[in-house]
Enzyme design. Structure first.
Site, PDB file in Angstrom:
ATOM      1  N   ASP A 109       0.842  -1.185   0.000  1.00 30.86           N
ATOM      2  CA  ASP A 109       0.000   0.000   0.000  1.00 30.86           C
ATOM      3  C   ASP A 109       0.887   1.248   0.000  1.00 30.86           C
ATOM      4  O   ASP A 109       2.121   1.155   0.112  1.00 30.86           O
ATOM      5  CB  ASP A 109      -0.888  -0.028   1.246  1.00 30.86           C
ATOM      6  CG  ASP A 109      -2.105   0.874   1.141  1.00 30.86           C
ATOM      7  OD1 ASP A 109      -2.313   1.490   0.084  1.00 30.86           O
ATOM      8  OD2 ASP A 109      -2.852   0.952   2.142  1.00 30.86           O
ATOM      9  N   GLU A 151       2.483   5.146  -4.005  1.00 32.21           N
ATOM     10  CA  GLU A 151       2.425   6.097  -5.132  1.00 32.21           C
ATOM     11  C   GLU A 151       3.770   6.770  -5.435  1.00 32.21           C
ATOM     12  O   GLU A 151       3.986   7.084  -6.619  1.00 32.21           O
ATOM     13  CB  GLU A 151       1.347   7.153  -4.860  1.00 32.21           C
ATOM     14  CG  GLU A 151      -0.070   6.630  -4.924  1.00 32.21           C
ATOM     15  CD  GLU A 151      -0.445   5.768  -3.726  1.00 32.21           C
ATOM     16  OE1 GLU A 151      -1.275   4.857  -3.875  1.00 32.21           O
ATOM     17  OE2 GLU A 151       0.130   5.977  -2.635  1.00 32.21           O
ATOM     18  N   ASP A 172      -9.149   3.848  -1.901  1.00 38.71           N
ATOM     19  CA  ASP A 172      -9.968   4.268  -0.766  1.00 38.71           C
ATOM     20  C   ASP A 172     -11.294   4.859  -1.235  1.00 38.71           C
ATOM     21  O   ASP A 172     -11.491   6.080  -1.261  1.00 38.71           O
ATOM     22  CB  ASP A 172      -9.203   5.278   0.086  1.00 38.71           C
ATOM     23  CG  ASP A 172      -7.966   4.662   0.726  1.00 38.71           C
ATOM     24  OD1 ASP A 172      -7.903   3.425   0.828  1.00 38.71           O
ATOM     25  OD2 ASP A 172      -7.073   5.422   1.126  1.00 38.71           O
TER      26      ASP A 172
END
Length: 853
Positions: free
Chosen positions: A424, A427, A507
């Site tokens: 996770d 980015e 999300d």
């Protein structure tokens, strides 16, 4: 990326002189402050696999990798970009086919066995057509390729009836027409339908016009953008603020062929472990250990089939990756083993931000510093950003050595029995800064086979950082356990990242709009290569209403990944929570149906691993014929999708508002999955509008207890008895659900693939594959089961053959088993489900059943 000299620079001297003299006349006018327009051909040379062109100082190379795949490379200064790619497979990037050169006084180009490439000389305009003359890609008149400093833009014609799909997980409608997007991987908590960018950058899109499909892939890792009919009503464009102009054109003509071309270019999703197709329960976060055990026990006591429990960041000591909090999880390894004994796999989060903890005995930090594996600032110091553990450092994943080291960090978790890993925040997300990520000038060291060894700014590496993170995880797990299929989930990625990880839509929120948004997102992800994808079922941000959670769990039972997940400080969201006993029963029922469908789902996943065809599909992938207005059938159908080739899931486009809605079924004939009846208005809850025979309109009454699912006439769906997990052996026969073709003389077909679901033994022949067919005549139906291929032993020794659409019992039936004499059998009849059933022994050598009407 670095610029290198390409083969164009062996052009004869007279071409250079001609190019120079012509370029000088135009370049002074068009090159102001680095502005360059490629507006005319000043020199050209045919090659064995394409053409090389000069436009003033700029170099253009167009080559045919295959008869249906072209590559276009442009160098504004005369040197082509570095011939390297994080996305494209080396064997595909270097492929080549011979072409036939074509030239005239006004144009140059070539043809392949499938495509014609024409470059008009003045003004310079590239047009690609198929050999029937259908335009695949054409430059927009008056808008040649242009550079403004390091940035560039390509403009193309956009006919009014052309439609666009792909670009990964971008929110919004399924069709990208009249939308504009930016590729810059972003931690987008709270994203909505109009939010852009979000987590992934997949600069690949499919064009569809009147049944003809093609695609474009811009292989550029910098911040890129795509404009579909915003700036120009009759044009679309793509470009980037830096890096190479290196793009590919892929031709169908069918949408399926384009998707398979894309898989050839960048690779497929590997065959996943079977357990990853089961139901998965998660939240931020399950802790302490007693809570994890409670959830596991409740899944089993409620008889809700499940295969996975996920652990979010709170299992860690102070949010430090690769640690376990000894107070919250005092018996972590024993817990993992106890869950395993209940056939529950554990997936744990392992974020890439390593806590900045010198002299603290924190192994990931100490090893990373010793190996010089962390990202640097411009001055050579280690970059430090604030994330979940506080101050953190980041592995430099563009170095193979750093990825190799990262992969070793998983050995301890694997030895304890952890089954999968969740990458996770990659980015990469960084807190306390407006950009939400690393500074633009952070330095990454590219040290990778096939690339020039050098430093690169974060502007170049940002969009591939998450992909290379998941690559390091996947490859590391393979080294630790070479015969176990890894399961990795990533949030951020780039084109080709499906080779290393599954993904999800990030999300999302617990709203009706986000339930609706899930379908176009997952379809476009699948078309973009990420066929193993899902959404946080029930929504991540917020808490769903009971009906919303029920409907979401119903729909997700037909998604590639079915994971119930929610955020911290939200209400409990497990299937037994937040609802009436009726809600819980419905949620259980749909999860159970997913487990019955596992043979079909796993067979579809195996096809995905070979061909790239997604598990969750738009209708136009199977039914490419255009509707009356020239568009794909999906655009007439709200939230409809296909699971594999044969199951059509017809969600309501507005399940919270509309009581009745219509679905335009493709013209193949359909059955109601739940009742077994033909979808012809005789089921009691559907009615057909016969005004359009080619595309019947089915009117559906919204009902909480029934998600409308239809089965394609002419299909055979394999199913299994209900189990509580994929680790449980099914007890009973394999069921073949036969849906006869609409008319006598028609045929049907299906198949099944099976292996051990976890190892790579299938690569050595340890698999089972069976083909099924049927033939309909005026006297009855003949079902044939072909002999099994492969050496894997199936779990069944009987087949339950179920023929649907029956209005009365069969008058008789004859079974012919390989090596045995024909035998009469007496089929059963279920009027409620319009079903004729015969149970036969199966010795794996093939059989035939003749059902007489």
């Amino acid at each position: 990326m670095q610029r290198v000299v390409g083969s164009l620079f062996v052009l004869p001297v007279f071409l250079f002189l001609a190019a120079t003299s012509q370029a000088n006349a135009s370049s002074e006018a068009q090159q102001n402050a680095g502005f360059v327009r490629l507006d005319r051909v000043t020199a050209s040379r045919a090659t064995s696999n394409g053409i090389e062109i000069r436009s003033g100082p700029a170099a253009i190379q167009i080559t045919a990798l295959r008869d249906d795949v072209l590559r276009v490379r442009v160098g504004a200064s005369g040197e082509l970009p570095e011939d390297a790619s994080w996305a494209v497979l080396p064997a595909s990037r270097t492929a080549s086919v011979a072409v036939t050169a074509q030239s005239s006084a006004t144009a140059v180009g070539f043809i392949t066995a499938k495509l014609r490439v024409s470059v008009q000389k003045n003004p310079l305009e590239l047009t690609v057509t198929d050999l029937e003359g259908h335009i695949i890609a054409a430059d927009l008149p008056g808008r040649p390729v242009e550079y403004n400093g390091a940035s560039f833009r390509v403009f193309r014609k956009s006919p009014a009836d052309e439609h666009y799909f792909g670009l990964g997980d971008k929110p919004g409608p399924l069709d990208r027409r009249n939308e504009a997007f930016v590729d810059w991987n972003t931690d987008a908590f709270g994203w909505q339908e109009s939010t852009d960018p979000i987590y992934k950058s997949i600069p690949f899109f499919i064009t569809y016009r009147r049944g003809i499909a093609a695609a474009t892939f811009l292989d550029n890792t910098w911040r890129a953008s795509f404009d579909f009919n915003k700036q120009y009503r009759d044009g679309y464009s793509f470009g980037s603020e830096g890096g190479p102009l290196d793009y590919y054109i892929l031709y169908g003509p069918s949408p399926k062929a384009v998707v398979e071309d894309w898989a050839w270019l960048v690779g497929t999703t590997p065959l996943p472990p079977l357990w990853s197709l089961g139901f998965q329960q998660s939240r931020y976060s399950y802790y302490p250990e007693a809570e994890v055990r409670r959830i596991a026990a409740r899944l089993r006591s409620e008889r809700i089939p499940a295969d996975v429990i996920w652990l979010d960041i709170d299992y860690q000591l102070k949010n430090r990756p690769f640690t376990v909090d000894p107070e919250r999880f005092p018996h972590f390894e024993q817990m993992i083993q106890d869950l395993k004994a209940e056939h529950l796999h554990t997936v744990v989060i392992t974020d890439l931000h390593i806590a900045d903890l010198p002299n603290a005995g924190y192994k990931p930090y100490d090893e990373g510093v010793a190996g010089d594996h962390f990202v640097k600032n411009l001055d050579g110091s280690t970059y430090v950003g604030v994330v979940w553990p506080g101050k953190a450092v980041f592995p430099d994943f563009t170095q193979k050595t750093a990825r190799d080291w990262w992969g070793t960090l998983y050995a301890d978790f694997v030895s304890k029995g952890v089954a999968g890993f969740w990458n996770d925040m990659n980015e990469p997300a960084v807190f306390e800064v407006a950009s939400k990520t690393m500074p633009d000038d952070v330095q990454h060291r590219i040290d990778e086979p096939g690339f020039a060894k050098r430093n690169a700014s974060h502007l170049e590496v940002h969009n591939i950082f998450g992909m290379e993170n998941s690559r390091g995880t996947f490859e590391g797990l393979l080294k630790i356990a070479p015969d176990t299929r890894p399961f990795v989930m990533t949030r951020a990625s780039y084109a080709g990242g499906q080779r290393y990880a599954a993904t999800w839509s990030g999300d999302n929120s617990s709203t009706w709009n986000h339930l609706r948004q899930t379908t176009p997102q997952l379809i476009n992800l699948g078309l973009s290569g990420f066929a193993m994808s899902g959404a946080d079922v029930g929504g991540f941000a917020g808490s769903p209403q009971p009906e919303l959670l029920t409907r979401w769990l119903e729909a997700a039972a037909f998604h590639p990944i079915d994971r119930d997940h929610t955020a911290i400080n939200t209400n409990p969201q497990e299937p037994w929570e937040n609802g009436t006993p009726e809600d819980v029963n419905l949620r259980r029922r749909y999860i159970e149906e997913r487990y019955r469908l596992l043979p079909y789902l796993y067979t579809t996943a195996e096809e995905m691993s070979r061909t790239g065809l997604p598990i969750m599909r738009p209708l136009f992938l199977e039914f490419p014929a255009p509707t009356a207005d020239g568009g794909p059938i999906d655009l007439a159908n709200g939230n409809v999708f296909l699971l594999g080739p044969d199951l059509l899931v017809a969600q309501s486009p507005y399940p919270d508002e509309v009581d009745n809605y219509s679905v335009a079924l493709p013209p193949d004939g359909w059955y109601d999955y739940w009742s077994g009846a033909r979808a012809d208005g005789k089921t009691g809850r559907m009615a057909i509008d016969n005004s359009s025979v080619a595309q019947p309109e089915i009117t559906i009454h919204r009902s909480l207890d029934t998600l409308p699912v239809f089965v394609r006439a002419g299909s055979i769906i394999p199913e299994q008895p209900l189990v509580q997990s994929t680790g449980e052996k099914p007890q009973g026969p394999l069921t073949l659900r036969i849906y006869p073709p609409p008319q006598p003389g028609g045929a049907c077909a299906g198949s099944l693939y099976l292996d051990d679901g976890q190892s790579y033994a299938f690569q050595k022949g340890a698999f089972l594959r069976i083909a099924f067919t049927c033939r309909l005549s005026s006297q009855g139906l003949t079902v044939a089961v072909e002999p099994q291929t492969g050496v894997f032993t199936p779990w069944w020794n009987q087949l339950s053959i179920e023929v649907y659409g029956a209005s009365r019992p069969a008058s008789g039936a004859t079974a012919v088993l390989a090596g045995a004499a024909p035998a009469r059998v007496t089929p059963g009849f279920d009027a409620e489900h319009h079903r004729i059933t015969a149970v036969l022994p199966d010795n794996g050598k093939g059989l035939e059943l003749q059902v007489e009407y």
